[in-house]
Enzyme design. Structure first.
Site, PDB file in Angstrom:
ATOM      1  N   PHE A   1      22.217  50.648  56.838  1.00  0.00           N
ATOM      2  CA  PHE A   1      21.572  49.358  56.194  1.00  0.00           C
ATOM      3  C   PHE A   1      21.558  49.674  54.692  1.00  0.00           C
ATOM      4  O   PHE A   1      20.731  50.637  54.468  1.00  0.00           O
ATOM      5  CB  PHE A   1      20.243  48.802  56.768  1.00  0.00           C
ATOM      6  CG  PHE A   1      19.626  47.506  56.005  1.00  0.00           C
ATOM      7  CD1 PHE A   1      20.456  46.473  56.628  1.00  0.00           C
ATOM      8  CD2 PHE A   1      18.810  47.591  55.139  1.00  0.00           C
ATOM      9  CE1 PHE A   1      19.878  45.100  55.996  1.00  0.00           C
ATOM     10  CE2 PHE A   1      18.533  46.369  54.353  1.00  0.00           C
ATOM     11  CZ  PHE A   1      18.832  45.163  54.876  1.00  0.00           C
ATOM     12  N   VAL A   2      22.211  48.891  53.708  1.00  0.00           N
ATOM     13  CA  VAL A   2      22.194  49.250  52.435  1.00  0.00           C
ATOM     14  C   VAL A   2      21.632  48.172  51.759  1.00  0.00           C
ATOM     15  O   VAL A   2      21.501  46.981  52.039  1.00  0.00           O
ATOM     16  CB  VAL A   2      23.869  49.218  52.087  1.00  0.00           C
ATOM     17  CG1 VAL A   2      24.362  50.748  52.752  1.00  0.00           C
ATOM     18  CG2 VAL A   2      24.471  48.151  52.549  1.00  0.00           C
TER      19      VAL A   2
ATOM     20  N   ARG B   1      17.835  44.098  44.897  1.00  0.00           N
ATOM     21  CA  ARG B   1      19.245  43.484  44.584  1.00  0.00           C
ATOM     22  C   ARG B   1      19.450  43.932  43.283  1.00  0.00           C
ATOM     23  O   ARG B   1      20.881  44.105  43.003  1.00  0.00           O
ATOM     24  CB  ARG B   1      19.063  42.086  44.421  1.00  0.00           C
ATOM     25  CG  ARG B   1      18.805  41.266  45.710  1.00  0.00           C
ATOM     26  CD  ARG B   1      19.062  39.810  45.623  1.00  0.00           C
ATOM     27  NE  ARG B   1      18.562  38.897  46.727  1.00  0.00           N
ATOM     28  CZ  ARG B   1      19.029  38.900  47.921  1.00  0.00           C
ATOM     29  NH1 ARG B   1      20.149  39.408  48.141  1.00  0.00           N
ATOM     30  NH2 ARG B   1      18.587  37.922  48.705  1.00  0.00           N
TER      31      ARG B   1
ATOM     32  N   ASP C   1      29.043  39.887  49.601  1.00  0.00           N
ATOM     33  CA  ASP C   1      28.625  41.155  49.480  1.00  0.00           C
ATOM     34  C   ASP C   1      29.090  42.163  50.148  1.00  0.00           C
ATOM     35  O   ASP C   1      29.508  43.237  50.210  1.00  0.00           O
ATOM     36  CB  ASP C   1      26.961  41.293  49.374  1.00  0.00           C
ATOM     37  CG  ASP C   1      26.673  40.755  50.322  1.00  0.00           C
ATOM     38  OD1 ASP C   1      27.143  40.136  51.335  1.00  0.00           O
ATOM     39  OD2 ASP C   1      24.947  40.397  50.185  1.00  0.00           O
TER      40      ASP C   1
ATOM     41  N   ASP D   1      29.854  42.445  58.005  1.00  0.00           N
ATOM     42  CA  ASP D   1      29.166  43.247  59.055  1.00  0.00           C
ATOM     43  C   ASP D   1      29.861  42.890  60.155  1.00  0.00           C
ATOM     44  O   ASP D   1      31.059  43.386  60.663  1.00  0.00           O
ATOM     45  CB  ASP D   1      27.790  42.965  58.896  1.00  0.00           C
ATOM     46  CG  ASP D   1      26.996  43.821  59.735  1.00  0.00           C
ATOM     47  OD1 ASP D   1      27.426  44.993  60.193  1.00  0.00           O
ATOM     48  OD2 ASP D   1      25.618  43.381  59.977  1.00  0.00           O
TER      49      ASP D   1
ATOM     50  N   ASP E   1      19.933  42.971  49.434  1.00  0.00           N
ATOM     51  CA  ASP E   1      18.525  43.023  49.585  1.00  0.00           C
ATOM     52  C   ASP E   1      18.015  43.480  50.726  1.00  0.00           C
ATOM     53  O   ASP E   1      18.541  43.625  51.613  1.00  0.00           O
ATOM     54  CB  ASP E   1      17.959  41.519  49.344  1.00  0.00           C
ATOM     55  CG  ASP E   1      18.145  40.690  50.728  1.00  0.00           C
ATOM     56  OD1 ASP E   1      19.404  40.667  51.000  1.00  0.00           O
ATOM     57  OD2 ASP E   1      17.161  40.373  51.134  1.00  0.00           O
TER      58      ASP E   1
ATOM     59  N   LYS F   1      31.377  47.202  56.946  1.00  0.00           N
ATOM     60  CA  LYS F   1      30.740  48.338  57.840  1.00  0.00           C
ATOM     61  C   LYS F   1      31.983  48.467  58.734  1.00  0.00           C
ATOM     62  O   LYS F   1      32.322  47.647  59.595  1.00  0.00           O
ATOM     63  CB  LYS F   1      29.591  47.708  58.312  1.00  0.00           C
ATOM     64  CG  LYS F   1      28.429  48.099  57.484  1.00  0.00           C
ATOM     65  CD  LYS F   1      27.228  47.659  58.134  1.00  0.00           C
ATOM     66  CE  LYS F   1      26.178  47.546  57.193  1.00  0.00           C
ATOM     67  NZ  LYS F   1      24.677  47.070  58.081  1.00  0.00           N
TER      68      LYS F   1
ATOM     69  N   GLY G   1      23.769  37.415  47.867  1.00  0.00           N
ATOM     70  CA  GLY G   1      24.218  38.954  47.770  1.00  0.00           C
ATOM     71  C   GLY G   1      25.530  39.022  46.888  1.00  0.00           C
ATOM     72  O   GLY G   1      25.668  40.188  46.347  1.00  0.00           O
TER      73      GLY G   1
HETATM   74  P1  5GP Z   1      27.719  39.215  59.000  1.00  0.00           P
HETATM   75  O1  5GP Z   1      27.642  37.792  59.345  1.00  0.00           O
HETATM   76  O2  5GP Z   1      29.067  39.642  58.896  1.00  0.00           O
HETATM   77  O3  5GP Z   1      26.987  40.039  60.493  1.00  0.00           O
HETATM   78  O4  5GP Z   1      26.829  39.678  57.973  1.00  0.00           O
HETATM   79  C1  5GP Z   1      27.033  39.343  56.709  1.00  0.00           C
HETATM   80  C2  5GP Z   1      25.783  39.326  56.006  1.00  0.00           C
HETATM   81  O5  5GP Z   1      24.626  40.043  56.346  1.00  0.00           O
HETATM   82  C3  5GP Z   1      25.650  39.760  54.659  1.00  0.00           C
HETATM   83  O6  5GP Z   1      26.352  38.763  53.794  1.00  0.00           O
HETATM   84  C4  5GP Z   1      24.603  40.450  54.550  1.00  0.00           C
HETATM   85  O7  5GP Z   1      23.625  39.140  53.553  1.00  0.00           O
HETATM   86  C5  5GP Z   1      23.691  40.532  55.544  1.00  0.00           C
HETATM   87  N1  5GP Z   1      23.924  42.073  55.748  1.00  0.00           N
HETATM   88  C6  5GP Z   1      24.824  42.723  56.575  1.00  0.00           C
HETATM   89  N2  5GP Z   1      24.749  44.029  56.730  1.00  0.00           N
HETATM   90  C7  5GP Z   1      23.552  44.362  55.440  1.00  0.00           C
HETATM   91  C8  5GP Z   1      23.137  45.571  55.237  1.00  0.00           C
HETATM   92  O8  5GP Z   1      23.582  46.553  55.368  1.00  0.00           O
HETATM   93  N3  5GP Z   1      22.072  45.364  54.136  1.00  0.00           N
HETATM   94  C9  5GP Z   1      21.990  44.294  53.334  1.00  0.00           C
HETATM   95  N4  5GP Z   1      21.126  43.946  52.569  1.00  0.00           N
HETATM   96  N5  5GP Z   1      22.464  43.065  54.063  1.00  0.00           N
HETATM   97  C10 5GP Z   1      23.374  43.084  55.134  1.00  0.00           C
HETATM   98 MG    MG Z   2      25.074  37.623  52.267  1.00  0.00          MG
END
Ligand code: 5GP
Ligand code: MG
Length: 172
Positions: A149-150, A162, A97, A100, A156, A128, A41
């Site tokens: 969800f973006v 992407r 990217d 979350d 992706d 987020k 990402g």
């Molecule tokens: P975390 O581990 O912080 O929960 O999530 C981070 C990873 O989850 C990001 O690097 C991404 O790959 C994926 N992710 C989280 N939210 C989104 C979203 O809204 N869209 C997409 N495409 N990927 C997300």
């Molecule tokens: Mg990622």
């Protein structure tokens, strides 16, 4: 094919990256920096950011995948460090990217720190709101977004979308 509602335009991304690059340039103050992108990402962000840094730079990548499709619950995170350059004693700027829950960045950070870099900072394109479960305060944040969800600009859905030059929300 579902359509995509634009959330952050190409122009907004360009403008914000200019600001972040200026800030990063000031902060590193002439010191060499290794940009470490979290695959896949961060691809666009690394490419666009590094071209605006008048610093000595290296580029590396680390693979960490936890997501399937549009699920926003992280399952087991797998770190694949094979593309990682030697970061010992170097200033590392970890680039991802989106922040979350914070699971990915925290686990990747643990791994990077175990390699004894001189310093580690974190840059993310998106954060987020109201989602972080683990403490993680990136040094550079492009945009705060609501809990949707973006896709696009590296992000992706099922490995597609992407290449969109903007960030958007999938509409059914
Ligand atoms: P975390 O581990 O912080 O929960 O999530 C981070 C990873 O989850 C990001 O690097 C991404 O790959 C994926 N992710 C989280 N939210 C989104 C979203 O809204 N869209 C997409 N495409 N990927 C997300
Ligand atoms: Mg990622």
């Amino acid at each position: 094919m579902p359509s995509v509602r634009v959330l952050i335009t190409e122009e907004q991304i360009r403008e914000r990256l200019r600001e972040l690059a200026a800030q990063i340039t000031r902060d590193y103050d002439g010191q060499p920096v290794t940009l470490l992108g979290v695959l896949t990402g961060s691809l666009m962000l690394v490419a666009d950011l590094v071209r605006q840094l008048p610093l000595r730079t290296r580029i590396g990548f680390i693979q960490a995948s936890s997501y399937r499709g549009a699920t926003t619950r992280p399952d087991k995170l797998e770190i694949v460090p094979t593309l990682l350059p030697d970061v010992r004693d170097r200033h590392v700027l970890l680039v991802d990217d989106i922040l979350d829950t914070g699971q990915t960045l925290n686990q990747v950070l643990d791994h990077i720190r175990s390699l004894r870099p001189r310093s580690v900072r974190v840059a993310v394109l998106l954060r987020k709101r109201g989602r972080q479960e683990l403490p993680c305060e990136p040094d550079y944040i492009g945009f705060e977004i609501p809990d949707v969800f973006v896709v696009g600009y590296g992000l992706d859905y099922d490995d597609e979308y992407r290449q969109l030059p903007y960030v958007g929300v999938l509409e059914p």
